[in-house]
Design an enzyme around this catalytic site. Structure first.
Site, mmCIF file in Angstrom:
data_model
loop_
_atom_site.group_PDB
_atom_site.id
_atom_site.type_symbol
_atom_site.label_atom_id
_atom_site.label_comp_id
_atom_site.label_asym_id
_atom_site.label_seq_id
_atom_site.Cartn_x
_atom_site.Cartn_y
_atom_site.Cartn_z
ATOM 1 N N GLY A 92 38.572 45.785 27.185
ATOM 2 C CA GLY A 92 39.207 46.461 28.314
ATOM 3 C C GLY A 92 39.524 47.899 27.964
ATOM 4 O O GLY A 92 38.805 48.537 27.192
ATOM 5 N N SER A 93 40.630 48.393 28.504
ATOM 6 C CA SER A 93 40.966 49.804 28.355
ATOM 7 C C SER A 93 41.641 50.101 27.016
ATOM 8 O O SER A 93 42.233 49.210 26.394
ATOM 9 C CB SER A 93 41.897 50.228 29.491
ATOM 10 N N GLY B 144 44.444 47.874 25.069
ATOM 11 C CA GLY B 144 44.053 47.442 23.724
ATOM 12 C C GLY B 144 45.065 47.882 22.679
ATOM 13 O O GLY B 144 45.435 47.124 21.779
ATOM 14 N N GLU C 128 37.377 45.743 21.989
ATOM 15 C CA GLU C 128 36.215 46.478 22.506
ATOM 16 C C GLU C 128 36.715 47.287 23.698
ATOM 17 O O GLU C 128 37.040 46.731 24.737
ATOM 18 C CB GLU C 128 35.117 45.476 22.892
ATOM 19 N N LYS D 137 41.539 34.341 29.165
ATOM 20 C CA LYS D 137 42.317 34.948 30.260
ATOM 21 C C LYS D 137 41.357 35.901 30.954
ATOM 22 O O LYS D 137 41.153 37.025 30.531
ATOM 23 C CB LYS D 137 43.505 35.713 29.656
ATOM 24 N N CYS E 194 31.020 49.305 29.899
ATOM 25 C CA CYS E 194 31.647 50.038 28.777
ATOM 26 C C CYS E 194 30.699 51.045 28.167
ATOM 27 O O CYS E 194 31.122 52.079 27.683
ATOM 28 C CB CYS E 194 32.170 49.103 27.704
HETATM 29 P P1 NAI Z 1 42.897 46.491 31.380
HETATM 30 O O1 NAI Z 1 42.388 46.907 30.052
HETATM 31 O O2 NAI Z 1 44.351 46.711 31.648
HETATM 32 O O3 NAI Z 1 42.560 44.939 31.620
HETATM 33 C C1 NAI Z 1 41.604 44.198 30.916
HETATM 34 C C2 NAI Z 1 42.130 42.792 30.689
HETATM 35 O O4 NAI Z 1 43.360 42.854 29.984
HETATM 36 C C3 NAI Z 1 42.444 42.030 31.976
HETATM 37 O O5 NAI Z 1 42.156 40.670 31.801
HETATM 38 C C4 NAI Z 1 43.942 42.240 32.125
HETATM 39 O O6 NAI Z 1 44.540 41.235 32.886
HETATM 40 C C5 NAI Z 1 44.404 42.178 30.693
HETATM 41 N N1 NAI Z 1 45.673 42.858 30.416
HETATM 42 C C6 NAI Z 1 46.198 43.911 31.083
HETATM 43 N N2 NAI Z 1 47.381 44.255 30.546
HETATM 44 C C7 NAI Z 1 47.616 43.420 29.514
HETATM 45 C C8 NAI Z 1 48.669 43.280 28.556
HETATM 46 N N3 NAI Z 1 49.733 44.083 28.561
HETATM 47 N N4 NAI Z 1 48.571 42.312 27.623
HETATM 48 C C9 NAI Z 1 47.495 41.500 27.587
HETATM 49 N N5 NAI Z 1 46.473 41.580 28.465
HETATM 50 C C10 NAI Z 1 46.528 42.528 29.416
HETATM 51 O O7 NAI Z 1 42.013 47.217 32.474
HETATM 52 P P2 NAI Z 1 42.266 47.334 34.058
HETATM 53 O O8 NAI Z 1 43.721 47.548 34.331
HETATM 54 O O9 NAI Z 1 41.578 46.204 34.694
HETATM 55 O O10 NAI Z 1 41.460 48.669 34.364
HETATM 56 C C11 NAI Z 1 42.016 49.961 34.057
HETATM 57 C C12 NAI Z 1 40.924 50.861 33.488
HETATM 58 O O11 NAI Z 1 40.531 50.420 32.205
HETATM 59 C C13 NAI Z 1 39.637 50.874 34.276
HETATM 60 O O12 NAI Z 1 39.706 51.764 35.326
HETATM 61 C C14 NAI Z 1 38.622 51.267 33.240
HETATM 62 O O13 NAI Z 1 38.567 52.659 33.097
HETATM 63 C C15 NAI Z 1 39.154 50.684 31.972
HETATM 64 N N6 NAI Z 1 38.459 49.427 31.642
HETATM 65 C C16 NAI Z 1 37.480 49.467 30.709
HETATM 66 C C17 NAI Z 1 36.762 48.335 30.406
HETATM 67 C C18 NAI Z 1 35.683 48.359 29.388
HETATM 68 O O14 NAI Z 1 35.073 47.339 29.123
HETATM 69 N N7 NAI Z 1 35.404 49.474 28.807
HETATM 70 C C19 NAI Z 1 37.014 47.070 31.100
HETATM 71 C C20 NAI Z 1 38.101 47.115 32.035
HETATM 72 C C21 NAI Z 1 38.769 48.268 32.287
#
Ligand code: NAI
Ligand code: MG
Length: 499
Positions: free
Chosen positions: A248-249, A253, A270, A195, A304
């Protein structure tokens, strides 16, 4: 800071990348076929450098996620991949690495349009994926069980088996890099539903098609497109998905781990960081300044392991900060395709807004803004490289992951104080240490609570080296042999032999 962004109507890309971009739909990939959502829903693919709607992707529902999960389940259950002879799996995976190397430009160009990352940076991302696939291609013939010591009337052997169907949920920062994680999962015999982030849906489709071309059977590598709260969440709770690997966040997570608990499902996470980059007084300041800039301006801070907390000894603080300001003032922001641009946009309007909000917190909480602090230009989600000094570790800009080009500089006076500040965070992904004192380097590396410590370098990765976090940065490891622990189970077979 100057802008190099033109009003490009045609991208300077290869004919093949242009052909890919012109697809009517970046769909789901289910059982080897690219398909639309069952209800026909779509979402726009936006180029963050121009804000243009450049393509259309499928927007999945829970039903589409379940179709992909069932496809992965069926491919696993009938053994079309896991029961191939190990060397045959290796041959096909090596073919996959070669195909990706041949089409590196296409993947890099598509990712630049999707994510805004600079073209040179995408070169590294695609090479990372090629290396990762090559590395994991060697594993099918090396994954082996064990024979434990038992009383003499018994024989026991252990199989190392794949887990089953893996849900891989990933972010937007370097879309093609995810291919390395797919390779780890399938090298152990699993099947996968990827995904991708809704901000960057395009290259996932190309990856799944490339895998088919390399001879990875249909259904082994599926893709479901759509927003996380819908399709991601559906994968996490699907009875057809055996384990979830998420990047992700922290908030997402944590929600995923809680939801997966209902089915006692394995999860590896992660979750980013607020990594301390510690500069001791005897360090090579020029090298440290260059690495500090690369470590937080790279990918506009959307990494990250961004070294977003710069911890500097009082005696070299002013010198190092001046070097960083001098080195950053003239950074060129612009389209990832312009060879003169060093920094691209943030991935989305939402992410730009987040960065602006944090810059506001920094100002309000009394940090001193010494560089940048503003959006750059009116078109595209660009933000200036931004440096705050006089940051205290209790400020939000020192505690929370911003995921943008914002550096928070903190001072320390002693080794103990540096370590105390470095470890006073909910995160534990990575850290940097700059010193030529061997004892100090080893002591600090041991004292830091982080999954990775880089000494006199920063943000190095190699496929053989495990990567992951402690504390709220998550658990589980990607890369290296350690990743295979997240993707395998041990089965013990007991036999009574008498005697
Ligand atoms: P997110 O963590 O919500 O999204 C990452 C992935 O998870 C995407 O593919 C998203 O579609 C999926 N996702 C979102 N909600 C979900 C759920 N309830 N169940 C399953 N999968 C889900 O991050 P987002 O909204 O893109 O960004 C928000 C903040 O998170 C960013 O501003 C950043 O600070 C942080 N972030 C950190 C990352 C890292 O690698 N450290 C990567 C992405 C975001
Ligand atoms: Mg989110």
């Amino acid at each position: 800071m100057s802008s190099t962004l033109d009003d490009q109507s045609v991208y300077p890309i290869s004919a093949e990348a242009a052909r890919q971009l012109a697809r009517p739909l970046f769909g789901h990939v289910i059982d080897g076929a690219v398909v639309p959502s069952l209800d026909g829903s779509t979402m726009a693919v936006i180029d963050p450098a121009t804000e243009r709607h450049v393509a259309t992707a499928a927007a999945g529902s829970a039903v589409d996620a379940e179709r992909a999960a069932r496809s992965a389940r069926a491919a696993f259950d009938d053994g079309r991949w896991r029961f191939l002879p190990p060397l045959e799996k290796e041959r096909r995976m090596r073919r996959l690495a070669s195909l990706l190397a041949e089409r590196a430009d296409v993947f890099a160009e598509i990712d630049v349009i999707d994510s805004g990352l600079p073209r040179f940076y995408e070169g590294f991302i695609v090479q990372f994926a090629v290396d990762g696939i090559d590395y994991y291609a060697g594993w099918p013939s090396k994954l082996a069980g064990a024979i434990p010591a038992v009383p003499s009337d018994l024989v026991v052997y252990q199989h190392r088996e794949p887990i089953g169907a893996i849900g891989l949920i990933t972010p937007w920062n370097g879309p093609t890099a995810v291919f390395a994680a797919v390779a780890a999962a399938i090298s152990a015999g699993n099947s996968v539903v990827l995904k991708p982030a809704e901000q960057t849906p395009m290259s996932a489709v190309l990856m799944a098609e490339l895998a088919l071309e390399a001879g990875i059977p249909p259904g082994v590598f599926n893709v479901v497109q759509g927003v996380g709260e819908v399709v991601g969440a559906a994968l996490v709770t699907s009875a057809n998905i055996d384990a979830v690997s998420f990047t992700g966040s922290v908030a997402t997570g944590s929600a995923i781990q809680a939801a997966a608990a209902a089915r006692v499902k394995r999860v590896s996470l992660e979750l980013g960081g607020k990594s301390p980059f510690i500069v001791f007084p005897d360090a090579d300041l020029e090298a440290a300044a260059a690495a500090a800039m690369a470590g937080v301006w790279g990918a506009s801070g959307q990494v990250c392991t961004a070294g977003s907390r710069l911890l500097v000894h009082r005696s070299v603080h002013d010198t190092l900060v001046s070097m960083i300001i001098d080195g950053s003032r003239d950074i060129q922001l612009g389209s990832g395709f312009d060879p003169s641009s060093q920094l691209g946009p943030l991935v989305s309007a939402e992410q730009l807004e987040r960065v602006r909000r944090y810059v506001g917190y920094g100002r309000d909480e009394g940090a001193e803004l010494v560089l940048g602090g503003e959006r750059h230009g009116d078109v595209g989600y660009f933000h200036q490289p931004t440096v705050f000094t006089s940051v205290r570790n209790d400020m939000r800009i020192a505690r929370e992951e911003i995921f943008g080009p914002v550096m928070s500089v903190l001072e320390f006076g002693s080794e103990e104080e540096a370590i105390a500040i470095a470890n006073d965070t909910e995160y534990g992904l990575a850290a940097g240490v700059w010193t030529n004192d061997l004892g100090l380097a080893h002591r600090t590396s041991r004292a830091l609570r982080a999954g990775t410590v880089w000494v006199n370098t920063y943000q190095m990765v190699y496929p053989t080296v495990p990567y992951g976090g402690v504390k709220n940065s998550g658990h589980g490891r990607s890369l290296g042999a350690a990743s295979l622990d997240d993707f395998t189970e041990i089965k013990s077979v007991w036999m009574k032999v008498g005697g």
